[in-house]
Motif scaffolding. Structure first.
Motif, short mmCIF file in Angstrom:
data_model
loop_
_atom_site.label_atom_id
_atom_site.label_comp_id
_atom_site.label_asym_id
_atom_site.label_seq_id
_atom_site.Cartn_x
_atom_site.Cartn_y
_atom_site.Cartn_z
N CYS A 1 -6.25 1.88 5.43
CA CYS A 1 -5.93 3.15 5.61
C CYS A 1 -6.71 4.16 4.58
CB CYS A 1 -4.46 3.61 5.44
SG CYS A 1 -3.93 3.29 3.69
N CYS B 1 0.91 -1.41 -0.15
CA CYS B 1 -0.11 -0.03 -0.03
C CYS B 1 0.96 1.33 0.04
CB CYS B 1 -0.92 0.07 1.13
SG CYS B 1 -1.84 1.43 1.42
N GLY C 1 -0.19 4.13 0.59
CA GLY C 1 -0.53 5.03 1.68
C GLY C 1 0.01 4.67 3.07
N CYS C 2 -0.04 3.49 3.51
CA CYS C 2 0.58 3.08 4.90
C CYS C 2 1.66 1.97 4.86
CB CYS C 2 -0.64 2.71 5.60
SG CYS C 2 -1.30 0.75 5.16
N CYS D 1 -7.44 -0.73 1.00
CA CYS D 1 -6.71 -0.86 2.25
C CYS D 1 -7.49 -0.14 3.42
CB CYS D 1 -5.30 -0.39 2.16
SG CYS D 1 -4.27 -0.34 3.51
ZN LIG Z 1 -3.00 1.23 3.42
#
Ligand SMILES: [Zn+2]
Length: 70
Positions: free
Chosen positions: A54, A6, A8-9, A52
């Motif tokens: 997040c 991911c 993002g995270c 995800c």
């Molecule tokens: Zn994520």
């Protein structure tokens, strides 16, 4: 065996855990004109997006033919 990270995270998913994520959408060669000017993969492939925890989407390239290994 590929893993999906991911953006993002930075969570990492293997194929099994990625499939357990909520489905968002699947893009094929004919549905992706606004994303890719030219489909960079096999026309047998779809780019599948899942959500995800997040909130970011995590993409995976999936083959429409089970016998076809990328
Ligand atoms: Zn994520």
């Amino acid at each position: 065996m590929s893993t999906h990270e991911c953006r993002g995270c930075n969570a990492r998913y293997d194929a099994v855990s990625w499939r357990s994520l909520p489905f968002v959408e699947a893009l094929g060669p004919d549905e992706s004109r606004d994303v890719f000017t030219e489909w960079p993969w096999s026309r047998d492939s779809t780019l599948e997006l899942r959500r995800c925890a997040c909130g970011q989407t995590v993409a995976s390239l999936e083959s429409r033919r089970a016998s076809h290994a990328a």
